[in-house]
Design a protein around this motif. Structure first.
Motif, PDB file in Angstrom:
ATOM      1  N   PRO A 123       0.811  -1.227   0.000  1.00  0.00           N
ATOM      2  CA  PRO A 123       0.000   0.000   0.000  1.00  0.00           C
ATOM      3  C   PRO A 123       0.840   1.272   0.000  1.00  0.00           C
ATOM      4  CG  PRO A 123      -0.946  -1.594   1.501  1.00  0.00           C
ATOM      5  CD  PRO A 123       0.381  -2.145   1.076  1.00  0.00           C
ATOM      6  N   ALA A 124       1.875   1.329   0.844  1.00  0.00           N
ATOM      7  CA  ALA A 124       2.720   2.520   0.899  1.00  0.00           C
ATOM      8  C   ALA A 124       3.447   2.741  -0.429  1.00  0.00           C
ATOM      9  CB  ALA A 124       3.735   2.395   2.037  1.00  0.00           C
ATOM     10  N   THR A 125       3.889   1.654  -1.059  1.00  0.00           N
ATOM     11  CA  THR A 125       4.591   1.758  -2.348  1.00  0.00           C
ATOM     12  C   THR A 125       3.655   2.286  -3.429  1.00  0.00           C
ATOM     13  OG1 THR A 125       6.018  -0.105  -1.747  1.00  0.00           O
ATOM     14  CG2 THR A 125       5.886   0.463  -4.087  1.00  0.00           C
ATOM     15  N   VAL A 126       2.440   1.732  -3.467  1.00  0.00           N
ATOM     16  CA  VAL A 126       1.457   2.171  -4.462  1.00  0.00           C
ATOM     17  C   VAL A 126       1.025   3.607  -4.198  1.00  0.00           C
ATOM     18  CG1 VAL A 126      -0.893   1.784  -5.316  1.00  0.00           C
ATOM     19  CG2 VAL A 126       0.670  -0.155  -5.022  1.00  0.00           C
ATOM     20  N   ASN A 127       0.804   3.948  -2.934  1.00  0.00           N
ATOM     21  CA  ASN A 127       0.409   5.315  -2.597  1.00  0.00           C
ATOM     22  C   ASN A 127       1.472   6.314  -3.026  1.00  0.00           C
ATOM     23  OD1 ASN A 127      -1.977   4.432  -1.470  1.00  0.00           O
ATOM     24  ND2 ASN A 127      -1.193   4.412   0.618  1.00  0.00           N
ATOM     25  N   ASN A 128       2.717   5.943  -2.870  1.00  0.00           N
ATOM     26  CA  ASN A 128       3.820   6.830  -3.236  1.00  0.00           C
ATOM     27  C   ASN A 128       3.860   7.077  -4.741  1.00  0.00           C
ATOM     28  OD1 ASN A 128       6.393   8.254  -2.639  1.00  0.00           O
ATOM     29  ND2 ASN A 128       7.273   6.596  -3.855  1.00  0.00           N
ATOM     30  N   ILE A 129       3.718   6.025  -5.540  1.00  0.00           N
ATOM     31  CA  ILE A 129       3.768   6.221  -6.986  1.00  0.00           C
ATOM     32  C   ILE A 129       2.539   6.967  -7.486  1.00  0.00           C
ATOM     33  CG2 ILE A 129       2.696   3.993  -7.652  1.00  0.00           C
ATOM     34  CD1 ILE A 129       5.656   5.796  -9.407  1.00  0.00           C
ATOM     35  N   CYS A 130       1.383   6.746  -6.853  1.00  0.00           N
ATOM     36  CA  CYS A 130       0.168   7.465  -7.259  1.00  0.00           C
ATOM     37  C   CYS A 130       0.259   8.946  -6.894  1.00  0.00           C
ATOM     38  CB  CYS A 130      -1.059   6.837  -6.604  1.00  0.00           C
ATOM     39  SG  CYS A 130      -1.504   5.223  -7.296  1.00  0.00           S
ATOM     40  N   GLU A 131       0.922   9.240  -5.782  1.00  0.00           N
ATOM     41  CA  GLU A 131       1.137  10.645  -5.422  1.00  0.00           C
ATOM     42  C   GLU A 131       2.043  11.326  -6.453  1.00  0.00           C
ATOM     43  OE1 GLU A 131       2.370  13.395  -1.564  1.00  0.00           O
ATOM     44  OE2 GLU A 131       2.244  11.223  -1.394  1.00  0.00           O
ATOM     45  N   LYS A 132       3.037  10.598  -6.923  1.00  0.00           N
ATOM     46  CA  LYS A 132       3.908  11.141  -7.970  1.00  0.00           C
ATOM     47  C   LYS A 132       3.111  11.376  -9.256  1.00  0.00           C
ATOM     48  CE  LYS A 132       8.269   9.218  -6.275  1.00  0.00           C
ATOM     49  NZ  LYS A 132       9.382   8.272  -6.521  1.00  0.00           N
TER      50      LYS A 132
END
Length: 355
Positions: A123-132
Protein backbone atom coordinates in the motif's frame (compact mmCIF):
# COMPACT_ATOMS: atom_id res chain seq x y z
CA UNK A 1 -3.48 35.82 -41.39
CA UNK A 2 -2.40 34.02 -38.23
CA UNK A 3 -0.91 30.52 -38.24
CA UNK A 4 -4.15 29.07 -36.92
CA UNK A 5 -6.25 30.93 -39.50
CA UNK A 6 -4.01 29.60 -42.25
CA UNK A 7 -4.38 26.03 -40.93
CA UNK A 8 -8.16 26.40 -40.86
CA UNK A 9 -8.27 27.83 -44.39
CA UNK A 10 -6.38 24.82 -45.77
CA UNK A 11 -8.26 22.08 -43.90
CA UNK A 12 -11.31 20.33 -45.34
CA UNK A 13 -13.47 19.11 -42.42
CA UNK A 14 -15.46 16.89 -44.79
CA UNK A 15 -12.41 14.91 -45.94
CA UNK A 16 -10.38 12.30 -44.05
CA UNK A 17 -8.52 13.94 -41.19
CA UNK A 18 -4.87 14.22 -40.24
CA UNK A 19 -3.53 10.77 -39.40
CA UNK A 20 -2.47 10.30 -35.78
CA UNK A 21 -4.12 13.49 -34.52
CA UNK A 22 -7.05 13.53 -32.11
CA UNK A 23 -10.28 13.62 -34.19
CA UNK A 24 -8.08 13.96 -37.29
CA UNK A 25 -7.82 17.69 -36.62
CA UNK A 26 -4.89 19.63 -38.14
CA UNK A 27 -3.76 21.20 -34.85
CA UNK A 28 -0.84 20.63 -32.50
CA UNK A 29 -0.16 21.48 -28.87
CA UNK A 30 1.00 24.97 -29.78
CA UNK A 31 -1.94 26.18 -31.87
CA UNK A 32 -4.79 24.20 -30.26
CA UNK A 33 -6.90 26.01 -27.68
CA UNK A 34 -7.76 22.88 -25.70
CA UNK A 35 -5.18 20.36 -24.57
CA UNK A 36 -6.08 16.81 -23.54
CA UNK A 37 -3.75 15.13 -21.04
CA UNK A 38 -3.78 11.34 -21.54
CA UNK A 39 -3.22 9.29 -18.38
CA UNK A 40 -3.05 5.53 -19.17
CA UNK A 41 -3.19 4.50 -15.51
CA UNK A 42 -5.25 1.89 -13.64
CA UNK A 43 -3.01 0.80 -10.79
CA UNK A 44 -5.77 0.60 -8.16
CA UNK A 45 -8.64 -0.89 -10.18
CA UNK A 46 -10.48 -3.42 -8.04
CA UNK A 47 -12.46 -5.37 -10.66
CA UNK A 48 -11.76 -5.62 -14.40
CA UNK A 49 -8.70 -3.95 -15.90
CA UNK A 50 -8.33 -2.39 -19.36
CA UNK A 51 -8.95 1.30 -18.76
CA UNK A 52 -5.23 2.08 -19.18
CA UNK A 53 -5.80 1.32 -22.87
CA UNK A 54 -8.57 3.92 -23.02
CA UNK A 55 -6.60 6.98 -24.19
CA UNK A 56 -4.92 5.16 -27.07
CA UNK A 57 -8.17 3.46 -28.13
CA UNK A 58 -10.08 6.76 -28.05
CA UNK A 59 -7.34 8.47 -30.07
CA UNK A 60 -7.68 5.78 -32.72
CA UNK A 61 -11.50 5.77 -32.69
CA UNK A 62 -11.67 9.58 -32.80
CA UNK A 63 -10.74 9.54 -36.49
CA UNK A 64 -14.25 8.21 -37.17
CA UNK A 65 -16.02 11.14 -35.47
CA UNK A 66 -17.65 13.54 -37.93
CA UNK A 67 -16.55 17.06 -37.02
CA UNK A 68 -19.75 18.97 -37.78
CA UNK A 69 -21.96 19.80 -34.79
CA UNK A 70 -25.31 21.23 -35.85
CA UNK A 71 -25.64 23.76 -33.02
CA UNK A 72 -21.90 24.56 -32.83
CA UNK A 73 -21.04 24.90 -36.56
CA UNK A 74 -17.46 26.08 -35.96
CA UNK A 75 -16.68 23.39 -33.40
CA UNK A 76 -13.72 21.88 -35.27
CA UNK A 77 -12.06 25.29 -35.63
CA UNK A 78 -11.46 25.49 -31.87
CA UNK A 79 -8.36 23.37 -32.04
CA UNK A 80 -8.09 20.28 -29.84
CA UNK A 81 -4.84 18.39 -29.37
CA UNK A 82 -3.69 15.56 -27.12
CA UNK A 83 -0.29 15.31 -25.49
CA UNK A 84 1.78 12.24 -26.51
CA UNK A 85 1.12 8.93 -24.73
CA UNK A 86 4.42 7.85 -23.22
CA UNK A 87 5.29 4.12 -23.47
CA UNK A 88 7.23 4.52 -20.19
CA UNK A 89 4.01 5.66 -18.53
CA UNK A 90 2.29 2.44 -19.53
CA UNK A 91 5.20 0.31 -18.32
CA UNK A 92 5.07 1.95 -14.89
CA UNK A 93 1.33 1.35 -14.79
CA UNK A 94 1.78 -2.37 -15.49
CA UNK A 95 4.52 -2.70 -12.86
CA UNK A 96 2.53 -1.14 -10.03
CA UNK A 97 -0.75 -2.64 -11.16
CA UNK A 98 0.76 -6.09 -10.64
CA UNK A 99 1.77 -5.11 -7.11
CA UNK A 100 -1.65 -3.72 -6.24
CA UNK A 101 -3.40 -6.78 -7.71
CA UNK A 102 -1.41 -9.08 -5.40
CA UNK A 103 -2.45 -7.06 -2.36
CA UNK A 104 -6.10 -6.90 -3.47
CA UNK A 105 -6.09 -10.68 -3.95
CA UNK A 106 -4.80 -11.13 -0.39
CA UNK A 107 -7.57 -8.85 0.93
CA UNK A 108 -10.24 -10.78 -0.95
CA UNK A 109 -8.90 -14.13 0.23
CA UNK A 110 -8.90 -12.79 3.80
CA UNK A 111 -6.14 -15.26 4.60
CA UNK A 112 -3.89 -13.89 7.34
CA UNK A 113 -1.32 -16.59 6.59
CA UNK A 114 -0.55 -14.83 3.32
CA UNK A 115 0.71 -11.70 5.00
CA UNK A 116 4.42 -11.02 4.62
CA UNK A 117 6.77 -8.08 4.88
CA UNK A 118 6.57 -7.76 1.09
CA UNK A 119 2.78 -7.58 1.14
CA UNK A 120 2.74 -5.14 4.05
CA UNK A 121 4.70 -2.49 2.15
CA UNK A 122 2.58 -2.64 -1.03
CA UNK A 123 0.00 0.00 0.00
CA UNK A 124 2.72 2.52 0.90
CA UNK A 125 4.59 1.76 -2.35
CA UNK A 126 1.46 2.17 -4.46
CA UNK A 127 0.41 5.32 -2.60
CA UNK A 128 3.82 6.83 -3.24
CA UNK A 129 3.77 6.22 -6.99
CA UNK A 130 0.17 7.47 -7.26
CA UNK A 131 1.14 10.65 -5.42
CA UNK A 132 3.91 11.14 -7.97
CA UNK A 133 1.30 10.67 -10.72
CA UNK A 134 -0.85 13.40 -9.15
CA UNK A 135 2.15 15.74 -9.05
CA UNK A 136 2.88 14.99 -12.72
CA UNK A 137 -0.71 15.68 -13.81
CA UNK A 138 -0.84 18.87 -11.76
CA UNK A 139 2.43 20.05 -13.27
CA UNK A 140 1.24 19.33 -16.82
CA UNK A 141 -2.03 21.13 -16.13
CA UNK A 142 -0.34 24.22 -14.67
CA UNK A 143 1.96 24.39 -17.68
CA UNK A 144 -0.99 24.41 -20.08
CA UNK A 145 -3.05 26.85 -18.01
CA UNK A 146 -0.12 29.26 -17.97
CA UNK A 147 -0.12 29.09 -21.78
CA UNK A 148 -3.77 30.15 -21.81
CA UNK A 149 -5.02 26.69 -22.79
CA UNK A 150 -8.16 24.95 -21.65
CA UNK A 151 -7.41 21.52 -20.21
CA UNK A 152 -9.19 18.17 -20.16
CA UNK A 153 -7.96 14.77 -19.00
CA UNK A 154 -8.43 11.35 -20.52
CA UNK A 155 -7.90 8.32 -18.23
CA UNK A 156 -7.29 5.60 -17.24
CA UNK A 157 -9.21 4.84 -14.10
CA UNK A 158 -11.08 7.47 -12.14
CA UNK A 159 -8.18 8.18 -9.76
CA UNK A 160 -6.33 10.03 -12.51
CA UNK A 161 -7.82 13.58 -12.46
CA UNK A 162 -6.90 14.56 -8.89
CA UNK A 163 -3.83 16.50 -10.06
CA UNK A 164 -5.92 18.41 -12.60
CA UNK A 165 -8.54 19.29 -9.98
CA UNK A 166 -5.78 20.36 -7.60
CA UNK A 167 -4.25 22.63 -10.25
CA UNK A 168 -7.61 24.28 -10.91
CA UNK A 169 -8.02 24.92 -7.17
CA UNK A 170 -5.01 27.22 -7.39
CA UNK A 171 -6.73 29.27 -10.08
CA UNK A 172 -10.33 29.29 -8.80
CA UNK A 173 -11.32 30.09 -5.22
CA UNK A 174 -14.76 28.50 -5.50
CA UNK A 175 -15.98 25.85 -7.91
CA UNK A 176 -18.17 22.78 -8.03
CA UNK A 177 -17.79 19.29 -9.46
CA UNK A 178 -20.51 17.75 -11.60
CA UNK A 179 -19.89 14.00 -11.43
CA UNK A 180 -21.48 11.53 -13.84
CA UNK A 181 -20.94 8.07 -12.37
CA UNK A 182 -22.47 4.78 -11.29
CA UNK A 183 -20.41 4.95 -8.08
CA UNK A 184 -20.14 7.59 -5.38
CA UNK A 185 -16.33 7.25 -5.14
CA UNK A 186 -16.38 8.63 -1.59
CA UNK A 187 -14.53 5.79 0.16
CA UNK A 188 -11.54 6.77 2.26
CA UNK A 189 -8.39 4.93 1.12
CA UNK A 190 -10.32 2.05 -0.43
CA UNK A 191 -8.44 -1.26 -0.07
CA UNK A 192 -5.74 0.71 1.79
CA UNK A 193 -4.88 2.73 -1.32
CA UNK A 194 -5.11 6.46 -0.58
CA UNK A 195 -5.52 7.34 -4.25
CA UNK A 196 -7.89 4.54 -5.21
CA UNK A 197 -10.27 5.02 -8.11
CA UNK A 198 -13.03 4.52 -5.52
CA UNK A 199 -11.67 7.41 -3.43
CA UNK A 200 -11.37 10.15 -6.07
CA UNK A 201 -14.28 12.24 -4.79
CA UNK A 202 -13.30 11.75 -1.15
CA UNK A 203 -9.86 13.11 -2.04
CA UNK A 204 -11.27 15.92 -4.16
CA UNK A 205 -13.53 17.04 -1.32
CA UNK A 206 -10.46 17.53 0.85
CA UNK A 207 -9.76 20.54 -1.42
CA UNK A 208 -11.43 23.49 0.31
CA UNK A 209 -11.99 25.48 -2.89
CA UNK A 210 -14.56 22.87 -3.98
CA UNK A 211 -17.81 24.17 -2.56
CA UNK A 212 -20.14 21.58 -4.11
CA UNK A 213 -20.12 18.04 -5.43
CA UNK A 214 -23.18 17.20 -7.51
CA UNK A 215 -23.41 13.50 -8.33
CA UNK A 216 -25.70 12.20 -11.07
CA UNK A 217 -26.54 8.59 -11.90
CA UNK A 218 -25.19 7.02 -8.70
CA UNK A 219 -26.50 3.49 -8.18
CA UNK A 220 -23.72 1.52 -6.47
CA UNK A 221 -22.46 2.78 -3.11
CA UNK A 222 -21.72 1.60 0.42
CA UNK A 223 -23.03 2.67 3.82
CA UNK A 224 -19.87 4.66 4.51
CA UNK A 225 -20.50 6.74 1.41
CA UNK A 226 -24.19 7.25 2.19
CA UNK A 227 -23.21 8.52 5.65
CA UNK A 228 -20.59 10.82 4.14
CA UNK A 229 -23.22 12.37 1.86
CA UNK A 230 -25.66 12.87 4.76
CA UNK A 231 -22.96 14.41 6.95
CA UNK A 232 -21.81 16.86 4.26
CA UNK A 233 -24.52 19.42 5.16
CA UNK A 234 -25.44 19.88 1.51
CA UNK A 235 -21.88 20.17 0.20
CA UNK A 236 -22.52 16.85 -1.56
CA UNK A 237 -25.84 16.51 -3.40
CA UNK A 238 -26.52 13.10 -4.94
CA UNK A 239 -29.09 12.37 -7.62
CA UNK A 240 -29.39 8.61 -7.35
CA UNK A 241 -30.22 6.78 -10.55
CA UNK A 242 -33.18 5.03 -8.93
CA UNK A 243 -34.69 8.38 -7.96
CA UNK A 244 -34.10 9.84 -11.42
CA UNK A 245 -35.88 6.89 -13.02
CA UNK A 246 -38.78 7.15 -10.53
CA UNK A 247 -39.18 10.85 -11.31
CA UNK A 248 -39.32 10.13 -15.06
CA UNK A 249 -41.87 7.35 -14.54
CA UNK A 250 -44.00 9.70 -12.45
CA UNK A 251 -44.17 12.27 -15.25
CA UNK A 252 -41.33 14.67 -14.55
CA UNK A 253 -39.44 15.77 -17.65
CA UNK A 254 -35.69 15.44 -18.07
CA UNK A 255 -35.64 19.20 -18.66
CA UNK A 256 -37.08 19.87 -15.19
CA UNK A 257 -34.75 17.33 -13.58
CA UNK A 258 -31.74 18.99 -15.23
CA UNK A 259 -32.88 22.42 -14.05
CA UNK A 260 -33.02 21.06 -10.51
CA UNK A 261 -29.54 19.56 -10.80
CA UNK A 262 -28.10 22.81 -12.14
CA UNK A 263 -29.53 24.96 -9.32
CA UNK A 264 -27.03 23.31 -6.99
CA UNK A 265 -23.99 24.21 -9.12
CA UNK A 266 -21.88 27.33 -8.52
CA UNK A 267 -20.70 29.63 -11.30
CA UNK A 268 -17.58 27.61 -12.08
CA UNK A 269 -18.00 23.91 -12.82
CA UNK A 270 -15.60 21.02 -13.27
CA UNK A 271 -17.09 17.93 -14.96
CA UNK A 272 -15.89 14.46 -13.96
CA UNK A 273 -17.30 11.79 -16.27
CA UNK A 274 -16.89 8.13 -15.40
CA UNK A 275 -18.28 6.35 -18.43
CA UNK A 276 -19.97 3.73 -16.23
CA UNK A 277 -22.48 6.46 -15.38
CA UNK A 278 -24.03 5.52 -18.74
CA UNK A 279 -26.24 2.52 -19.43
CA UNK A 280 -23.81 -0.44 -19.76
CA UNK A 281 -24.94 -1.04 -23.34
CA UNK A 282 -22.87 2.06 -24.17
CA UNK A 283 -19.80 0.90 -22.23
CA UNK A 284 -19.99 -2.91 -21.84
CA UNK A 285 -16.27 -3.29 -21.23
CA UNK A 286 -15.86 -0.70 -18.49
CA UNK A 287 -14.26 -2.01 -15.32
CA UNK A 288 -17.27 -1.95 -12.98
CA UNK A 289 -20.51 -1.87 -15.02
CA UNK A 290 -23.80 -1.47 -13.11
CA UNK A 291 -27.36 -2.01 -14.42
CA UNK A 292 -29.33 1.18 -15.02
CA UNK A 293 -27.59 4.39 -15.94
CA UNK A 294 -28.04 7.36 -18.22
CA UNK A 295 -28.44 7.60 -21.97
CA UNK A 296 -25.86 9.41 -24.07
CA UNK A 297 -28.16 12.26 -25.05
CA UNK A 298 -29.49 12.68 -21.52
CA UNK A 299 -25.98 13.52 -20.37
CA UNK A 300 -25.26 15.76 -23.35
CA UNK A 301 -28.53 17.60 -22.75
CA UNK A 302 -27.55 18.15 -19.10
CA UNK A 303 -24.13 19.50 -20.09
CA UNK A 304 -25.69 21.79 -22.66
CA UNK A 305 -28.13 23.14 -20.07
CA UNK A 306 -25.20 23.82 -17.72
CA UNK A 307 -23.65 25.95 -20.46
CA UNK A 308 -26.93 27.69 -21.31
CA UNK A 309 -27.36 28.59 -17.64
CA UNK A 310 -24.29 30.81 -17.95
CA UNK A 311 -22.02 28.62 -15.86
CA UNK A 312 -18.41 28.24 -16.91
CA UNK A 313 -16.85 24.80 -17.39
CA UNK A 314 -13.28 25.18 -16.15
CA UNK A 315 -12.06 21.64 -16.83
CA UNK A 316 -13.16 18.06 -17.28
CA UNK A 317 -12.11 14.45 -17.29
CA UNK A 318 -13.35 11.29 -19.01
CA UNK A 319 -12.41 8.01 -17.40
CA UNK A 320 -12.93 4.25 -17.19
CA UNK A 321 -13.21 3.66 -20.95
CA UNK A 322 -11.98 0.11 -21.53
CA UNK A 323 -11.92 -0.79 -25.24
CA UNK A 324 -12.42 -4.56 -24.99
CA UNK A 325 -12.19 -6.56 -28.19
CA UNK A 326 -13.84 -4.01 -30.46
CA UNK A 327 -14.03 -0.21 -30.81
CA UNK A 328 -17.52 0.29 -29.38
CA UNK A 329 -16.54 1.69 -25.96
CA UNK A 330 -13.82 3.85 -27.50
CA UNK A 331 -16.24 5.01 -30.20
CA UNK A 332 -18.70 6.21 -27.56
CA UNK A 333 -15.88 7.70 -25.50
CA UNK A 334 -14.51 9.65 -28.46
CA UNK A 335 -17.88 11.25 -29.10
CA UNK A 336 -18.28 12.17 -25.45
CA UNK A 337 -14.80 13.72 -25.47
CA UNK A 338 -15.58 15.81 -28.57
CA UNK A 339 -18.87 17.10 -27.17
CA UNK A 340 -17.38 17.93 -23.76
CA UNK A 341 -14.52 19.79 -25.43
CA UNK A 342 -16.88 21.85 -27.57
CA UNK A 343 -19.26 22.69 -24.72
CA UNK A 344 -16.40 23.74 -22.46
CA UNK A 345 -15.26 26.11 -25.21
CA UNK A 346 -18.79 27.51 -25.60
CA UNK A 347 -18.99 28.16 -21.86
CA UNK A 348 -15.73 30.11 -22.04
CA UNK A 349 -16.80 32.17 -25.07
CA UNK A 350 -14.38 30.48 -27.49
CA UNK A 351 -17.18 28.91 -29.55
CA UNK A 352 -20.79 29.93 -30.12
CA UNK A 353 -23.90 27.84 -29.51
CA UNK A 354 -26.55 28.64 -32.13
CA UNK A 355 -29.59 27.11 -30.40
Amino acid sequence: MTEKEEIISKFDPNAPGTSGNLFGLPFNNDNAELIIIPVPWEVTVSYSAGTADGPEAILEASAQVDLFVKDIPDAWKLGISMLPISPAFKRENEKYRDLAARYIQWLEENNEDWISDELKVIPATVNNICEKLNIYVKSQTMKQLERGKMVGLLGGDHSTPLGLISALSEKYDNFGILQIDAHADLRKAYEDFTYSHASIMYNAMEIQQISKLIQVGIRDFCEEEAEYIKASNGRVVTFYDEDLKSALLEGYTWENICKNIITHLPEYVYISFDIDGLDPKLCPNTGTPVPGGLEYYQVMYLFKQVVKSGRKIIGFDLNEVSPGEDEWDANVGARILYQMSNLMAVSQGRLALTV
